[in-house]
Design an enzyme around this catalytic site. Sequence first.
Site, PDB file in Angstrom:
ATOM      1  N   ALA A  55       0.827  -1.199   0.000  1.00 44.54           N
ATOM      2  CA  ALA A  55       0.000   0.000   0.000  1.00 44.54           C
ATOM      3  C   ALA A  55       0.866   1.255   0.000  1.00 44.54           C
ATOM      4  O   ALA A  55       0.692   2.156  -0.827  1.00 44.54           O
ATOM      5  CB  ALA A  55      -0.943  -0.006   1.204  1.00 44.54           C
ATOM      6  N   HIS A 277      -4.947 -17.887  10.805  1.00 44.08           N
ATOM      7  CA  HIS A 277      -4.713 -18.629   9.560  1.00 44.08           C
ATOM      8  C   HIS A 277      -4.588 -20.114   9.876  1.00 44.08           C
ATOM      9  O   HIS A 277      -3.854 -20.490  10.780  1.00 44.08           O
ATOM     10  CB  HIS A 277      -3.433 -18.115   8.894  1.00 44.08           C
ATOM     11  CG  HIS A 277      -3.305 -18.497   7.460  1.00 44.08           C
ATOM     12  ND1 HIS A 277      -3.137 -19.800   7.045  1.00 44.08           N
ATOM     13  CD2 HIS A 277      -3.308 -17.756   6.322  1.00 44.08           C
ATOM     14  CE1 HIS A 277      -3.050 -19.838   5.721  1.00 44.08           C
ATOM     15  NE2 HIS A 277      -3.161 -18.617   5.262  1.00 44.08           N
ATOM     16  N   ARG A 341     -10.877 -19.291   5.962  1.00 42.81           N
ATOM     17  CA  ARG A 341      -9.851 -19.514   6.970  1.00 42.81           C
ATOM     18  C   ARG A 341     -10.413 -19.650   8.378  1.00 42.81           C
ATOM     19  O   ARG A 341      -9.918 -20.449   9.176  1.00 42.81           O
ATOM     20  CB  ARG A 341      -8.846 -18.352   6.931  1.00 42.81           C
ATOM     21  CG  ARG A 341      -8.024 -18.337   5.664  1.00 42.81           C
ATOM     22  CD  ARG A 341      -7.132 -17.117   5.591  1.00 42.81           C
ATOM     23  NE  ARG A 341      -6.314 -17.182   4.386  1.00 42.81           N
ATOM     24  CZ  ARG A 341      -5.460 -16.227   4.025  1.00 42.81           C
ATOM     25  NH1 ARG A 341      -5.338 -15.139   4.765  1.00 42.81           N
ATOM     26  NH2 ARG A 341      -4.740 -16.355   2.926  1.00 42.81           N
ATOM     27  N   HIS A 412      -2.478 -14.227  11.996  1.00 44.12           N
ATOM     28  CA  HIS A 412      -1.905 -13.893  10.690  1.00 44.12           C
ATOM     29  C   HIS A 412      -2.140 -12.439  10.271  1.00 44.12           C
ATOM     30  O   HIS A 412      -1.206 -11.725   9.925  1.00 44.12           O
ATOM     31  CB  HIS A 412      -2.499 -14.835   9.640  1.00 44.12           C
ATOM     32  CG  HIS A 412      -2.039 -14.586   8.239  1.00 44.12           C
ATOM     33  ND1 HIS A 412      -0.703 -14.550   7.889  1.00 44.12           N
ATOM     34  CD2 HIS A 412      -2.736 -14.368   7.093  1.00 44.12           C
ATOM     35  CE1 HIS A 412      -0.600 -14.315   6.591  1.00 44.12           C
ATOM     36  NE2 HIS A 412      -1.820 -14.189   6.087  1.00 44.12           N
ATOM     37  N   GLU A 436      -3.539  -2.610   5.275  1.00 39.52           N
ATOM     38  CA  GLU A 436      -3.941  -3.311   6.496  1.00 39.52           C
ATOM     39  C   GLU A 436      -4.076  -2.378   7.690  1.00 39.52           C
ATOM     40  O   GLU A 436      -4.709  -2.717   8.683  1.00 39.52           O
ATOM     41  CB  GLU A 436      -2.931  -4.420   6.816  1.00 39.52           C
ATOM     42  CG  GLU A 436      -3.381  -5.376   7.896  1.00 39.52           C
ATOM     43  CD  GLU A 436      -2.389  -6.496   8.160  1.00 39.52           C
ATOM     44  OE1 GLU A 436      -2.626  -7.297   9.088  1.00 39.52           O
ATOM     45  OE2 GLU A 436      -1.366  -6.582   7.449  1.00 39.52           O
ATOM     46  N   ARG A 446     -10.947 -12.052   6.730  1.00 39.33           N
ATOM     47  CA  ARG A 446     -10.420 -11.778   5.389  1.00 39.33           C
ATOM     48  C   ARG A 446     -10.326 -13.067   4.586  1.00 39.33           C
ATOM     49  O   ARG A 446      -9.708 -14.027   5.026  1.00 39.33           O
ATOM     50  CB  ARG A 446      -9.041 -11.132   5.476  1.00 39.33           C
ATOM     51  CG  ARG A 446      -8.437 -10.870   4.091  1.00 39.33           C
ATOM     52  CD  ARG A 446      -7.144 -10.114   4.176  1.00 39.33           C
ATOM     53  NE  ARG A 446      -6.056 -10.884   4.731  1.00 39.33           N
ATOM     54  CZ  ARG A 446      -5.346 -11.798   4.068  1.00 39.33           C
ATOM     55  NH1 ARG A 446      -5.653 -12.083   2.811  1.00 39.33           N
ATOM     56  NH2 ARG A 446      -4.347 -12.428   4.650  1.00 39.33           N
TER      57      ARG A 446
END
Length: 648
Positions: A55, A277, A341, A412, A436, A446
């Site tokens: 980003a 995760h 996830r 994660h 993020e 996510r």
Amino acid sequence: MPLDLFSVGDPIADTKAPSDVPIGERWSERQFRGRLVNPANRRKLTVIVVGTGLAGGAAAATLGEAGYKVKSFWYQDSPRRAHSVAAQGGINAAKNYRNDGDSVHRLFYDTVKGGDFRARENNVHRLAEVSVNIIDQCVAQGVPFAREYGGLLDNRSFGGTQVSRTFYARGQTGQQLLYGAYQALERQIAAGSVEQNARTEMLDLIIVDGRARGIVARDLVSGEISTHFADAVVIASGGYSNVFYLSTNAKGSNTTAIWRAHKRGAYFANPCYTQIHPTCIPVKGDYQSKLTLMSESLRNDGRVWVPKERGDDRPANDIPEGERDYYLERLYPSFGNLVPRDIASRQAKNVCDEGRGVGPGGLGVYLDFAEAIERLGRPAVEAKYGNLFDMYAQITGEDPYVTPMRIFPAVHYTMGGLWVDYDLQSTIPGMFVIGEANFSDHGANRLGASALMQGLADGYFVLPSTISSYLADGPFEKVDESHPAAVEAMQSVQEEVQKLLSINGNRTPASFHRELGQLMWDYCGMERTDEGLRKAIDRIRELRREFWSDLKVGGDWHSFNQTLEHAGRVADFIELGELMCIDALHRNESCGGHFRAESQTPEGEALRDDENFAYVAAWEWTPEGQPPVLHKEDLEYEYVHLAQRSYK
């Protein structure tokens, strides 16, 4: 409602997204209605960008290319070491190259559903729209995406979808995308439009007349603390998973930039929304410093299983097929091993809690490629996943081509972050938050391969369009280090640094960090209860008092001092950890990866409470001794109707 721990303030709303046109037209309409800055005037405007991951690197490069003066700050020695480099599996885009029914609307739908209906529709739809442009941008930069035999870009599947929309570069997708952004950034540095500030850490935000106008930063090599000024500030400093101490994040990843901005007035949204995760190498020992991710892409061909019987400790290859429980395939036949996830992680915990886990302490499940190797051949599996298999073998000493991998869930990614509107502007005018570091796109969970998509969407396409509406009023009055706001911010940083050094207690920053992380994992991790969260809050408050009375930091602040760096970051993590637990306690529902034991279906699945909790929780910092203030942003669903998630 634990009202003794917080108070409720006025509601908050995003007013920037056009509501008078269909959702598919809102982004283009916002771009059209936004104010522009003509090219000659851009040279008079300065923007600070903190962070050089996907980003931040993309934003700094794009703003520099557009003609703005950019000051870029990062704490590594090179932008190439930003944590985005560690992403493995891929990046989503609604290109429909496989002709399997994908579309912008389906990507939008999958992301809203995958986030368990706790994300904004407007932001998610824009993300899906922009996704198709990201791939073209990256290919033009030379990113070496995998290709099919005929030369077309290849795709694979990720959890929570039934189409193949994930573009990838073996297991190094983050690295290759970051190198593309890095090259674009270096081009602007060479051209003189971007000023580079390596090995520097943002320690405070400077606000003048209600606007973000600069930062206080410390040179991590010399120790020098300095002020830097601009017409706008962009924070792209990543997530805060290291509040748990053990996570898949780089050791240096921290919350300091966004937390210090929060303490200056930026609301912090959904702090308890963290992603666990399912596909990580299990913890090896008590003094392990971080965890290693095994890409979710492995679940395309790897099958997840545990023994059917409790306590079965035979080697994996000695357990016959009929005595294995491929539990994801059994419980979720439509999605199988590619459930989202949060569901895969929770079910791994469940089978381990039943005593059917494998490996040391029974904290692991198998990820088995025997069937894929037999079906595809070892060379084909090596071509797809070879570097991931090599990484696993180097870390564990086991050959995953012969013996199934052992995996277990780990922290994660963080879906929470600073609150932003549709323009990605925080509650502090002139401070924008991207990637993020903001909360906006993923809801309570996510979906895989969406982090890289959001980072590049924000940096290359969204922020450069929306920040112009704010900068059209600039350049603002010149500010320098003599301004009272700058002097106050500088003094505040110096006083905290000196305080950290002067305590001279007995405990290291790492010992406090490790204890905090265990508290967060035990009580604010995959499963949460009212009793556990209250216990965690009480202990975190005690830990905070102990930190400020018994911390030991050697050396001084006039030189390279990594213990001092860590101490400042742990101080922020302790405060953040308390807010995360308060946020988790007030949200008495299960959604996404946030399972409240008090709120579950008869089948043990997460049970949302849309009547009471269909909102973004935006928290306002209050002076010490006063409870934080909760501001609610109601979530409305016009295009994806609220429903209990099902992947069966």
